[in-house]
Design a protein around this motif. Structure first.
Motif, PDB file in Angstrom:
ATOM      1  N   ARG A 280      54.667  39.600  40.869  1.00  0.00           N
ATOM      2  CA  ARG A 280      55.844  38.036  40.885  1.00  0.00           C
ATOM      3  C   ARG A 280      57.121  38.159  40.496  1.00  0.00           C
ATOM      4  NH1 ARG A 280      53.511  32.005  43.345  1.00  0.00           N
ATOM      5  NH2 ARG A 280      55.711  31.708  44.566  1.00  0.00           N
TER       6      ARG A 280
ATOM      7  N   VAL B  53      46.607  40.946  38.835  1.00  0.00           N
ATOM      8  CA  VAL B  53      47.168  40.737  40.107  1.00  0.00           C
ATOM      9  C   VAL B  53      48.341  41.601  40.531  1.00  0.00           C
ATOM     10  CG1 VAL B  53      46.939  38.031  38.668  1.00  0.00           C
ATOM     11  CG2 VAL B  53      48.418  39.299  37.936  1.00  0.00           C
ATOM     12  N   PRO B  54      49.302  40.881  41.416  1.00  0.00           N
ATOM     13  CA  PRO B  54      50.201  42.216  41.468  1.00  0.00           C
ATOM     14  C   PRO B  54      52.060  41.818  41.324  1.00  0.00           C
ATOM     15  CG  PRO B  54      49.098  40.019  43.764  1.00  0.00           C
ATOM     16  CD  PRO B  54      48.428  39.921  42.392  1.00  0.00           C
TER      17      PRO B  54
ATOM     18  N   ASP C 138      37.449  34.691  39.357  1.00  0.00           N
ATOM     19  CA  ASP C 138      36.793  36.228  40.503  1.00  0.00           C
ATOM     20  C   ASP C 138      36.754  37.076  39.629  1.00  0.00           C
ATOM     21  OD1 ASP C 138      37.165  33.925  43.263  1.00  0.00           O
ATOM     22  OD2 ASP C 138      39.209  33.534  42.645  1.00  0.00           O
TER      23      ASP C 138
ATOM     24  N   LYS D 110      35.032  46.555  43.233  1.00  0.00           N
ATOM     25  CA  LYS D 110      36.089  46.387  43.398  1.00  0.00           C
ATOM     26  C   LYS D 110      37.014  45.423  42.715  1.00  0.00           C
ATOM     27  CE  LYS D 110      39.736  47.330  47.367  1.00  0.00           C
ATOM     28  NZ  LYS D 110      39.055  47.988  48.846  1.00  0.00           N
ATOM     29  N   LEU D 111      38.906  45.154  42.253  1.00  0.00           N
ATOM     30  CA  LEU D 111      38.949  44.314  41.409  1.00  0.00           C
ATOM     31  C   LEU D 111      39.475  43.423  43.268  1.00  0.00           C
ATOM     32  CD1 LEU D 111      40.387  45.518  38.790  1.00  0.00           C
ATOM     33  CD2 LEU D 111      37.794  44.536  38.732  1.00  0.00           C
ATOM     34  N   PRO D 112      39.285  42.083  42.927  1.00  0.00           N
ATOM     35  CA  PRO D 112      40.128  41.911  43.526  1.00  0.00           C
ATOM     36  C   PRO D 112      41.378  41.067  43.829  1.00  0.00           C
ATOM     37  CG  PRO D 112      38.980  39.828  42.626  1.00  0.00           C
ATOM     38  CD  PRO D 112      39.104  41.801  42.061  1.00  0.00           C
ATOM     39  N   TYR D 113      41.869  41.762  45.083  1.00  0.00           N
ATOM     40  CA  TYR D 113      43.474  41.811  45.302  1.00  0.00           C
ATOM     41  C   TYR D 113      44.841  40.597  45.053  1.00  0.00           C
ATOM     42  CZ  TYR D 113      48.690  42.561  46.543  1.00  0.00           C
ATOM     43  OH  TYR D 113      49.946  42.191  47.260  1.00  0.00           O
ATOM     44  N   LEU D 114      44.002  39.460  45.022  1.00  0.00           N
ATOM     45  CA  LEU D 114      44.425  38.237  44.642  1.00  0.00           C
ATOM     46  C   LEU D 114      43.865  37.152  44.328  1.00  0.00           C
ATOM     47  CD1 LEU D 114      48.294  36.743  43.558  1.00  0.00           C
ATOM     48  CD2 LEU D 114      47.098  35.963  45.375  1.00  0.00           C
TER      49      LEU D 114
ATOM     50  N   ARG E 291      54.269  38.122  36.416  1.00  0.00           N
ATOM     51  CA  ARG E 291      54.008  39.043  37.755  1.00  0.00           C
ATOM     52  C   ARG E 291      53.376  37.804  38.894  1.00  0.00           C
ATOM     53  NH1 ARG E 291      52.464  44.074  37.237  1.00  0.00           N
ATOM     54  NH2 ARG E 291      51.252  44.464  38.518  1.00  0.00           N
TER      55      ARG E 291
ATOM     56  N   MET F 123      46.560  45.075  35.838  1.00  0.00           N
ATOM     57  CA  MET F 123      45.860  44.906  37.282  1.00  0.00           C
ATOM     58  C   MET F 123      45.390  43.611  37.201  1.00  0.00           C
ATOM     59  SD  MET F 123      43.814  48.179  35.181  1.00  0.00           S
ATOM     60  CE  MET F 123      42.275  48.310  35.853  1.00  0.00           C
TER      61      MET F 123
ATOM     62  N   ARG G 207      48.805  32.514  37.584  1.00  0.00           N
ATOM     63  CA  ARG G 207      47.514  31.735  37.949  1.00  0.00           C
ATOM     64  C   ARG G 207      46.543  31.301  37.733  1.00  0.00           C
ATOM     65  NH1 ARG G 207      46.736  32.817  43.256  1.00  0.00           N
ATOM     66  NH2 ARG G 207      48.225  31.971  43.370  1.00  0.00           N
TER      67      ARG G 207
END
Length: 472
Positions: A275, A272-273, A207, A137-141, A166, A270, A169
């Protein structure tokens, strides 16, 4: 006598001279060629060299790939594969044959390439590398994003631009070649390099990893179909997103990765969320510096390659010794097997004569023969001892015959001075000198009344041998 036959007017050559002349002629005529054919008789030698034949419907051409070249080949030879081999034509005088020394192997046509990819895909699927339960599973952030791509292409710019828009990072770029012979090895090393980073490393561990490349033909994307890249992606403990090519492009790394993005930009989305209201302009100077560095590095590389062309190539110097060594190693193995079989046969034949009954007969006959052998040995020793005693007596008589003491027994005397040195001539005696006379029964001293150095007067009569007192 018949008349001698007239000698031919043709020059005479040795076999080695003919072989060397043919080798020079062939290599000068075909210094660099591309040959298309089907691989047959493929043999990976223990020395690391690869031997095979290139054939079509009418002819066969021997081919060899030296170990150093075989280790760097992008496409490994396979039996029955239709390929295009690039190299030079040479000869091997040891067996009077010509061959191509291969430096590069490429697939011949799109059909052969697709068949090879389909075979690889089935093999990896059978091993379970594409199983859904293996995907992470990919990390959310993620705090750190690792990107494996070319440092000078548009891919890294698209990824960074999308991340900046977005959610900015920290990005770690592992620069690699995304096309060509070096691409597969560098991409696999980058994936494993990111996974090797630990908590104590100076560089933080990502990550998530994005492996990205822009669009291109199937040949351009071939590096991401190589087994070394597929296995490195499957072994990655860090979640991995593949973003190779455009939407319609599919490579084998897409099946083994944890997530597939249709484009590099989509991979950033995919990772990062969203922003909003953030603008990133931080990579311009770095991009220019990398571009300048790459240009300077390319210029230095061209200079080094130009200098290297003036040096003799190692494969040309060691071509024939390598082949002779390979042939010798094959012959040695067969010779050792034949020798072992011969010794085993003689051992079996000897063991047939060592049965219990044969040994019993040998032991019984040995008791009677021991007494006879001892008597013969004793008689031989007595004979030898008598012969040696006779020879010793003869040597003793010979020694007495040549000894000066026998001359003393006949009335002669040995004259020495007081210093112990012999006086062989009258001229060496001085007046008044003390002399020592050695006779057969002992020694006596005497004094010389006159020296013997002065020559005798011609008018005086010669003294008789018995009158020697004039010197004493």
């Amino acid at each position: 006598m018949s008349e001698a036959a007239p000698r031919a007017n043709l020059p005479e050559f040795s076999v080695s001279e003919i072989a060397a002349a043919l080798k020079r002629t062939v290599e000068d005529s075909f210094p660099f060629v591309r040959v298309r054919g089907e691989i047959s008789g493929l043999k990976f030698h223990s020395s690391g060299h690869v031997y095979f034949d290139l054939k079509d419907d009418k002819a066969v051409l021997n081919a060899v790939i030296w170990r150093g070249t075989a280790q760097k080949l992008k496409l490994k030879p396979q039996q029955g594969l239709e390929v295009v081999c690039t190299g030079r034509i040479s000869t091997y005088p040891g067996s009077s044959r010509y061959q191509i020394v291969v430096e590069q192997v490429e697939l011949a046509g799109l059909g052969a390439l697709m068949a090879m990819l389909e075979e690889r895909k089935k093999r990896f699927a059978a091993e379970g590398l594409f199983a859904p339960e293996r995907k992470k599973k990919l990390p959310y952030l993620p705090d750190v994003i690792g990107v494996v791509t070319s440092p000078t292409g548009a891919v890294i710019r698209d990824i960074m631009h999308r991340l900046s828009a977005r959610f900015p990072r920290r990005v770690l770029l592992w620069p690699v070649a995304v096309q060509g012979e070096r691409a597969a090895g560098e991409v696999a090393a980058a994936i494993r390099g990111f996974n090797a980073l630990g908590p104590d490393s100076r560089v933080p561990r990502p990550d998530v990893i994005i492996v990205a490349r822009g669009g291109g033909s199937i040949e351009d994307l071939m590096a991401f179909n190589e087994e070394i890249v597929v296995r490195a992606a499957a072994e990655s403990l860090i979640p991995l997103i593949s973003a190779v090519g455009h939407e319609t492009d599919t490579t084998l790394i897409d099946f083994v990765s944890d997530a597939r993005a249709p484009t590099p930009t989509a991979a950033a989305e995919m990772a990062v969320p969203v922003r909003t209201d953030l603008i990133g302009q931080t990579l311009d100077l770095e991009r220019r510096g990398l571009r300048s560095f790459v240009r300077a590095l390319a210029e230095k590389r061209r200079t080094v390659e130009g200098l290297a062309r003036a040096l003799p190539r190692p494969d040309q110097l060691f071509a024939q010794p390598r082949q002779r060594f390979d042939l010798a190693s094959e012959r040695l193995r067969h010779a050792l097997l034949r020798n072992l079989q011969g010794h085993r046969r003689r051992f079996v034949e000897a063991s047939a004569h060592l049965g219990p009954q044969v040994l019993a007969v040998k032991i019984k006959g040995g008791k009677d023969g021991a007494r006879v052998s001892a008597e013969r040995l004793s008689q031989a020793y007595r004979t030898w001892l008598a012969r040696e005693r006779q020879r010793l007596n003869g040597l003793a008589r010979l020694l007495d015959g040549v000894s000066y003491r026998a001359a003393l027994e006949r009335g002669f005397a040995l004259v020495r001075g007081a210093d112990g040195k012999l006086r062989r001539r009258a001229g060496s005696i001085l007046a008044g000198e003390t002399l020592v006379l050695a006779f057969a029964d002992g020694e006596a001293e005497a004094a010389a009344t006159s020296g013997g150095a002065a020559p005798a007067k011609p008018s005086r009569p010669r003294k008789s041998p018995g009158d020697q007192g004039s010197l004493l």
